[in-house]
Design a protein around this motif. Sequence first.
Motif, PDB file in Angstrom:
ATOM      1  N   ASN A 177       0.794  -1.250   0.000  1.00 36.88           N
ATOM      2  CA  ASN A 177       0.000   0.000   0.000  1.00 36.88           C
ATOM      3  C   ASN A 177       0.819   1.289   0.000  1.00 36.88           C
ATOM      4  N   ILE A 178       2.043   1.254  -0.511  1.00 39.53           N
ATOM      5  CA  ILE A 178       2.836   2.490  -0.572  1.00 39.53           C
ATOM      6  C   ILE A 178       3.262   2.851  -1.998  1.00 39.53           C
ATOM      7  N   GLY A 185       6.957   6.782   0.400  1.00 41.46           N
ATOM      8  CA  GLY A 185       6.535   5.410   0.671  1.00 41.46           C
ATOM      9  C   GLY A 185       7.040   4.927   2.019  1.00 41.46           C
ATOM     10  N   TYR A 186       8.257   5.294   2.341  1.00 43.21           N
ATOM     11  CA  TYR A 186       8.858   4.888   3.617  1.00 43.21           C
ATOM     12  C   TYR A 186       8.080   5.453   4.802  1.00 43.21           C
ATOM     13  N   ARG A 237       4.983   6.428   4.871  1.00 40.46           N
ATOM     14  CA  ARG A 237       3.569   6.058   4.883  1.00 40.46           C
ATOM     15  C   ARG A 237       3.342   4.587   5.232  1.00 40.46           C
ATOM     16  N   PHE A 238       4.389   3.787   5.192  1.00 44.49           N
ATOM     17  CA  PHE A 238       4.224   2.345   5.419  1.00 44.49           C
ATOM     18  C   PHE A 238       3.737   2.067   6.847  1.00 44.49           C
ATOM     19  N   ARG A 244       4.817   3.913  11.784  1.00 39.80           N
ATOM     20  CA  ARG A 244       4.722   4.973  10.775  1.00 39.80           C
ATOM     21  C   ARG A 244       5.102   6.335  11.375  1.00 39.80           C
TER      22      ARG A 244
END
Length: 309
Positions: free
Chosen positions: A178-179, A197-198, A200-201, A211
């Motif tokens: 999901n990122i 992405g990092y 938001r994971f 997160r």
Amino acid sequence: MRSDRHEKKKKKKKWKSVLLILFLLIAGTLGYSYFQFKQGVSQTEGEANIQTEEFEFNGEKDKYGGTNILILGSDARGKEKSRADTIMVAQYHPEKGTYKLISFMRDMYVDIPGHGQNRINSALAYGGPELLRQTIKENFDIDIKYYSIVDFEGFVHLIDEAFPRGVEIDVEKRMSANIGVTLEPGLQRLDGEHLLGYVRFRQDAVGDFGRVERQQKVMKEVASQFTSLQTITKLPKLIGVVTPFVNTNMDTGDILYIGKDFLSKDNRNVETLRVPVDGTFENQRINGAAVLGIDKEANKAAIHEFLSK
């Protein structure tokens, strides 16, 4: 006598020349800054997807002399109202020269003025930044002067402009769910898309707690890595690049002042706090929803100790 008059004329002429040079330097600097700012705006305008509405916001400086800014990463699409995906309060204290960041877990179950009890991130959907400001004030007694709602894509453009070689981050595990990107573990340089992405994971055992920890880690890393850049001259363009992605009641002068002060310091340490703090919360289910029940007084005390230091 004539010689004295001649000397006075020479000194007067000299001062006029100095003032003219100073005026030209100031005018040139302002002109260059404005050009850089407009260049940054033109580089990214048209790509943002954020509400341009100017929200009511009745904030003020906090009792410790700091300027607090409510930073919201919204999960909005287009112009629909949404819950806040990320809730932070950043404090700049001009006299102490300190920078602090508080991350509020979005699932905390709190009192929302006029709406009973709910998750704290619901306040944005119910009444915009002003209601969220009131909610934070009522539950934690923090005064907030400004708000900034940030489109996550603005973060991508800002990182790519400021760090063409990427931001050095030690990725602790493989991340992909999901990122929109895949990250492998290890020390590496991440561009804006992969860095987003990092942060938001959250598809692992620690979920939102991990997160929030990564968000604070990235904020501190970005701050420290500015030391290797000639960013003071680049600041107007960086502000221009991110401007289309930010809805804020801060004017450009306020942003430049805080940003310039930060970049000109040798020590760019950003102190961080997560709320709720350890030992002051429990996982609960209310009306079928997973929430964090918190000890408000304990968290209020932790926040005020953090901001008053």
